[in-house]
Scaffold this active site. Structure first.
Site, PDB file in Angstrom:
ATOM      1  N   ALA A 174       0.853  -1.199   0.000  1.00 46.72           N
ATOM      2  CA  ALA A 174       0.000   0.000   0.000  1.00 46.72           C
ATOM      3  C   ALA A 174       0.886   1.246   0.000  1.00 46.72           C
ATOM      4  O   ALA A 174       2.066   1.188   0.354  1.00 46.72           O
ATOM      5  CB  ALA A 174      -0.927   0.009   1.209  1.00 46.72           C
ATOM      6  N   PHE A 175       0.294   2.363  -0.371  1.00 44.74           N
ATOM      7  CA  PHE A 175       1.107   3.575  -0.575  1.00 44.74           C
ATOM      8  C   PHE A 175       1.732   4.084   0.710  1.00 44.74           C
ATOM      9  O   PHE A 175       2.668   4.860   0.669  1.00 44.74           O
ATOM     10  CB  PHE A 175       0.253   4.673  -1.221  1.00 44.74           C
ATOM     11  N   LYS A 176       1.244   3.650   1.856  1.00 47.69           N
ATOM     12  CA  LYS A 176       1.783   4.165   3.106  1.00 47.69           C
ATOM     13  C   LYS A 176       3.250   3.772   3.304  1.00 47.69           C
ATOM     14  O   LYS A 176       3.951   4.402   4.077  1.00 47.69           O
ATOM     15  CB  LYS A 176       0.915   3.722   4.280  1.00 47.69           C
ATOM     16  N   ASP A 177       3.702   2.741   2.590  1.00 46.92           N
ATOM     17  CA  ASP A 177       5.125   2.396   2.651  1.00 46.92           C
ATOM     18  C   ASP A 177       6.013   3.565   2.212  1.00 46.92           C
ATOM     19  O   ASP A 177       7.131   3.713   2.698  1.00 46.92           O
ATOM     20  CB  ASP A 177       5.421   1.196   1.744  1.00 46.92           C
TER      21      ASP A 177
END
Ligand SMILES: *Cc1c(COP(=O)(O)O)cnc(C)c1O
Length: 468
Positions: free
Chosen positions: A112-115
Site C-alpha cells: 500500500a502507498f503508506k510504505d
C-alpha cells in the site's frame, strides 16, 4: 525551515524539522506546518523533470529539513527506503486511455502507498535518534494500512518500540495478519473495542498527556506527522513529470481518508507543480466531500465500507488546510475546532469555499459504485484494482469535464482486498496468499477496552528501557 503549530503554540516560537518529526502532534494539540512553502521556478521544474525518484526525493525534502541532515544523508535515506520496492520502477504510471492514468503506489513491502512515507520516516527517526543517543516509543492508530506499513518499517529499528492500535474486527484479515504475524520484540499490536476514530482519539489523548509523553519519549507515525506528508509530495512531482510532453496542467484523483495524501498533492501545487484540480474521492464516509461542496464540516457516524482504510470521519490533516484558509489565524482554528467538539460541526465562509474549490473537488462514491467500477475496469481494460483505488477512479470518471490528464492514485494492491475484488469481478483471484506466509503464521496481539488508563498501563508494563 521553521515550523509552527496550527493551534498557535505556547512555548518557543518555531521548531526545527527534527523536532516536529519526533513530536508528531504539537503540545497544544495542533499540527505542525512549515512557516512557508518553498517554490520552484519554471526553469528549476524543467531541470527536475528528468531526475530519478531518489534524486527528486532528495531535492524536495532538503528544502524542509534542518542542519542535522546533509544532502547525502537524505539521499542515503531515500535509496535505502525505496530499495525494497518490488518493481523496476518505484512508482509506475500506467496509461489506461487518453488522458487517464493510474499511479501505482503499492509496490512497497506491505502493498500500500503508506510504505512510501513510513519507510522514509523510520530512517529519518533513526538518524535523529542516533545523533542524540535516544530511544523512542512509537504509538499509532490504524484503520488498516498504516499499522502494517509502520510495523514493517520499524520492526528492526534498535532505537524504537512500536505500539499499534487497530479497531477490533474492523480491518481485513489480510491487513490484521500483516501486523500481528510480525514477531519482533519491539512490536506490540493492540485490538481496541471500538472504531478507528476511537483508536485515534486514544492516541491523541496519550500525546496530550505531557508527563506520559516525556516519560516514554512518545513519537507518532500517524499521517499527522509532517515528515510523512512530505515524503508523499515526491510522487506527485514524479508522476507529473512522467506524462510525456506535459507542458500543461494535470489533475489528480486521490482516494482520501485522513487527508494526508491529498494534502501532500496540495503542497506539491504550492511548490509550483502545475496541478489544476485535486479530486477528493471519499467513500460513504463523506465529510470531506460534503465540506468541499457546502463549506460545512460536519461529523456524522463512521460507516464500515469496502474501503476500510478510508472509514474515517474526522480527517486529521484537514486542520492544516483550515489553518491556511483562515490566514494562519490559530485563534480561529481553535474556535472552529472547539465548535466541532461541542456542536459536531463548523462552517466556513463562501469566499473561503470558493477559493478552496480552485483546487479541490469533493466526490463521494458508495460501495455499490465502487464494485461497479472495479467490474468495469476488469471487463474493459483487464485491470484489477482494489476498492480504495476504485473510489478514486470512479470519481475521476464522474468528473469528465476536466480537459487535462487525470492521474488517479492507486493506493493499495488488489490482493490486499481479494474478497471485495472477487465480489466485484465475479471470479476467484490468483492472490499472493502466501505473501510472507501470513496465513500460516501465529498471530500476536492484545485485546483492550477503549479506555485511556488501561492503555497507559499496558504500555508502561511492557517498556523495560531507560528513557533518557
Ligand atoms: C490510508 C489509505 C488511504 C487514505 O489516505 P489518507 O492519507 O488517509 O487520505 C487510501 N487508500 C489506502 C489503501 C490507504 O491505506
Amino acid at each position: 525551515m521553521n515550523y509552527i503549530s496550527t493551534r498557535g503554540f505556547t512555548g518557543k516560537n518555531n521548531k526545527s524539522f527534527s523536532e516536529v518529526t519526533m513530536e508528531g502532534l504539537a503540545s497544544d494539540g495542533g499540527l505542525y506546518v512549515p512557516e512557508n512553502i518553498p517554490k520552484f521556478s519554471k526553469l528549476e521544474l524543467d531541470q527536475m523533470s528528468s531526475l530519478s525518484y531518489v534524486e527528486l526525493c532528495t531535492k524536495i525534502i532538503l528544502k524542509y529539513t534542518d542542519e542535522i541532515f546533509t544532502e547525502s544523508d537524505i539521499k542515503d535515506i531515500a535509496i535505502d527506503s525505496y530499495k525494497n520496492f518490488n518493481s523496476g520502477d518505484i512508482a509506475p504510471l500506467i496509461e489506461i486511455e487518453e488522458n487517464k492514468y493510474i499511479l501505482e503506489l503499492f509496490h512497497g513491502p506491505t502493498l500500500a502507498f503508506k510504505d512510501f512515507a513510513l519507510q522514509f520516516l523510520s530512517r529519518v527517526f533513526n538518524l535523529i535518534l542516533e545523533k542524540n543517543n535516544k530511544r523512542i516509543t512509537i504509538i499509532g492508530a490504524t484503520s488498516g494500512d498504516t499499522g502494517s506499513a509502520a510495523i514493517e518499517a520499524f520492526k528492526n529499528n534498535k532505537k524504537a518500540s512500536i505500539f499499534i492500535l487497530h479497531p477490533k474486527g474492523k480491518v481485513s484479515d489480510f491487513q490484521r495478519k500483516q501486523m500481528t504475524t510480525v514477531h519482533s520484540e519491539n512490536v506490540y499490536n493492540i485490538a481496541i473495542e471500538g472504531n478507528f476514530d476511537d483508536c485515534q482519539t486514544l492516541v491523541k489523548k496519550l500525546f496530550m498527556d505531557n508527563n506520559f509523553k516525556t516519560k516514554y519519549n512518545l513519537a507518532s507515525v500517524n499521517s499527522i506527522n509532517w515528515c510523512r506528508v512530505l515524503a508523499q509530495v515526491v510522487y506527485y512531482f514524479y508522476s507529473t513529470f512522467k506524462i510525456k510532453n506535459n507542458k500543461d496542467l494535470v489533475n489528480f484523483s486521490v482516494p482520501t481518508g485522513n487527508f494526508g495524501d491529498a494534502y501532500a498533492g496540495y503542497i506539491a501545487k504550492k511548490m509550483g507543480l502545475p496541478i489544476n484540480k485535486i479530486i477528493i474521492a471519499t467513500n460513504s464516509n463523506d465529510i470531506l466531500a460534503r465540506f468541499f461542496s457546502s463549506g460545512e464540516y460536519k461529523v456524522s457516524k463512521v460507516i464500515s465500507t469496502l474501503s476500510p482504510s478510508m472509514d474515517i470521519q474526522v480527517a486529521s490533516n484537514f486542520e492544516r488546510l483550515l489553518f491556511e484558509s483562515l490566514n494562519n489565524d490559530a485563534d480561529l482554528v481553535n474556535k472552529n475546532m472547539d465548535d466541532l467538539q461541542k456542536n459536531g460541526f463548523f462552517k466556513l465562509s463562501d469566499d473561503i469555499l470558493k477559493s478552496l474549490n480552485n483546487t479541490f473537488i469533493g466526490i463521494s462514491i458508495n460501495d455499490h459504485s465502487t464494485l461497479k467500477c472495479m467490474n468495469y475496469f476488469y471487463k474493459k481494460f483487464g485491470i484489477i484494482v482494489d476498492p480504495h483505488t476504485a473510489v478514486g477512479l470512479q470519481a475521476s470518471y464522474i468528473n469528465s469535464n476536466l480537459q487535462e490528464p487525470i492521474i488517479t492514485l492507486a493506493t493499495a494492491h488488489a490482493d490486499k482486498f481479494s474478497q471485495s475484488v472477487e465480489k466485484a469481478i465475479g471470479k476467484k483471484m490468483n492472490t499472493l496468499s502466501n505473501y510472507n506466509n501470513i496465513f500460516e503464521r501465529e498471530e500476536k496481539f492484545k485485546d483492550l477496552n477503549n479506555n485511556l488508563d488501561i492503555l497507559k498501563n499496558y504500555i508502561s508494563e511492557n517498556l523495560k528501557y531507560q528513557f533518557v
